[in-house]
Design a protein around this motif. Structure first.
Motif, PDB file in Angstrom:
ATOM      1  N   ARG A  27      -9.213 -10.948  16.899  1.00 53.51           N
ATOM      2  CA  ARG A  27      -8.400 -10.150  15.997  1.00 53.51           C
ATOM      3  C   ARG A  27      -8.203  -8.788  16.665  1.00 53.51           C
ATOM      4  O   ARG A  27      -9.163  -8.031  16.851  1.00 53.51           O
ATOM      5  N   GLU A  29      -7.258  -5.021  16.893  1.00 55.15           N
ATOM      6  CA  GLU A  29      -7.219  -3.879  15.983  1.00 55.15           C
ATOM      7  C   GLU A  29      -7.377  -2.591  16.774  1.00 55.15           C
ATOM      8  O   GLU A  29      -7.971  -2.585  17.853  1.00 55.15           O
ATOM      9  N   HIS A  56      -6.382  -0.207  12.145  1.00 53.90           N
ATOM     10  CA  HIS A  56      -5.009  -0.718  12.063  1.00 53.90           C
ATOM     11  C   HIS A  56      -4.967  -2.082  12.748  1.00 53.90           C
ATOM     12  O   HIS A  56      -5.398  -2.215  13.890  1.00 53.90           O
ATOM     13  N   GLY A  57      -4.448  -3.077  12.017  1.00 55.57           N
ATOM     14  CA  GLY A  57      -4.350  -4.414  12.587  1.00 55.57           C
ATOM     15  C   GLY A  57      -3.231  -5.190  11.927  1.00 55.57           C
ATOM     16  O   GLY A  57      -2.475  -4.655  11.107  1.00 55.57           O
ATOM     17  N   ALA A  58      -3.138  -6.459  12.273  1.00 52.29           N
ATOM     18  CA  ALA A  58      -2.074  -7.314  11.756  1.00 52.29           C
ATOM     19  C   ALA A  58      -2.130  -7.449  10.237  1.00 52.29           C
ATOM     20  O   ALA A  58      -1.108  -7.675   9.593  1.00 52.29           O
ATOM     21  N   GLU A  59      -3.318  -7.299   9.668  1.00 56.35           N
ATOM     22  CA  GLU A  59      -3.482  -7.432   8.221  1.00 56.35           C
ATOM     23  C   GLU A  59      -3.300  -6.107   7.490  1.00 56.35           C
ATOM     24  O   GLU A  59      -3.589  -6.008   6.296  1.00 56.35           O
ATOM     25  N   GLY A  60      -2.853  -5.058   8.184  1.00 55.58           N
ATOM     26  CA  GLY A  60      -2.647  -3.760   7.551  1.00 55.58           C
ATOM     27  C   GLY A  60      -3.664  -2.740   8.018  1.00 55.58           C
ATOM     28  O   GLY A  60      -4.321  -2.907   9.044  1.00 55.58           O
ATOM     29  N   THR A  61      -3.787  -1.685   7.234  1.00 56.56           N
ATOM     30  CA  THR A  61      -4.696  -0.588   7.558  1.00 56.56           C
ATOM     31  C   THR A  61      -5.764  -0.492   6.489  1.00 56.56           C
ATOM     32  O   THR A  61      -5.485  -0.620   5.306  1.00 56.56           O
ATOM     33  N   ARG A  62      -7.001  -0.284   6.932  1.00 59.70           N
ATOM     34  CA  ARG A  62      -8.099  -0.066   6.014  1.00 59.70           C
ATOM     35  C   ARG A  62      -8.978   1.048   6.588  1.00 59.70           C
ATOM     36  O   ARG A  62      -8.871   1.377   7.768  1.00 59.70           O
ATOM     37  N   ARG A  85     -16.117   0.672   2.372  1.00 62.78           N
ATOM     38  CA  ARG A  85     -14.668   0.795   2.484  1.00 62.78           C
ATOM     39  C   ARG A  85     -14.201   1.921   1.568  1.00 62.78           C
ATOM     40  O   ARG A  85     -14.751   2.112   0.485  1.00 62.78           O
TER      41      ARG A  85
END
Length: 191
Positions: A27, A29, A56-62, A85
């Motif tokens: 994955r 990121e 930041h990654g393909a599934e959005g930002t957290r 989180r």
């Protein structure tokens, strides 16, 4: 919980990716890390860390707030870790500043994460490039209770061995220290 972790310098990043892809799908990121301390540097002086991380990654930002206590194993650098989180990293930054913490260093990590089971443990292997530091690193970690650290580190070593990485590849160098050193003006440039 303690983050039982070993970090190595990787001589063949493409070969490492091929080996890791056999364990799990990677994955990709990008981490944006900001480390905080007191104005007098007491956290660093006590080997503790306080960090806000945006991922930041393909599934959005957290985003996450992480506190690491002083290392409990000098050879590996493993530390007790608390992480949560956060929905609003800017609010957390404002809270930290309001409590007297100041940002001391911020940098980017380009990561490829692999999550898998090995030796009965949940493992995370992260292939890391920090643009300001030469080389590629691999961190392999698992979260454990205090009394499991020794066994967990042996299991992490076994994962590294399976990837063809040895004791001579190990490093305890901190990214924060390496980035800070890379940003210092050279002696020749100080005139």
């Amino acid at each position: 919980m303690i983050e039982a972790e070993l970090k190595v310098r990787v001589r063949d990043p493409e070969g490492a990716i091929q080996q890791l892809e056999r364990l799990a799908s990677g994955r990709v990121e990008v981490y944006h890390d900001t480390y905080y301390d007191t104005p007098d540097g007491s956290l660093r002086g006590e080997d503790r860390e306080l960090r806000v991380r945006r991922v930041h990654g393909a599934e959005g930002t957290r985003a996450f707030l992480t506190y690491k206590d002083a290392r409990v194993d000098d050879a590996s650098g493993s530390k007790p870790e608390c992480e949560t989180r956060v929905d609003d990293p800017e609010a957390v930054r404002a809270m930290l500043r309001g409590l007297g913490y100041v940002p001391v260093i911020a940098f980017q990590k380009q990561c490829r994460n692999y999550e898998f089971e090995a030796h009965g443990r949940r493992m995370l292997a992260t292939l890391v490039r920090v643009p300001e530091i030469e080389g590629t690193f691999l961190e392999v970690e698992t979260l454990v209770k205090d009394d499991e650290l020794s066994c967990a580190l042996a299991d992490v070593r076994a994962v590294l061995d399976g990837l063809g990485l040895t004791e001579r590849d190990l490093t305890t160098e901190l990214y924060t220290d390496a980035v800070a050193a890379a940003r210092r003006p050279s002696a020749a440039g100080r005139g």
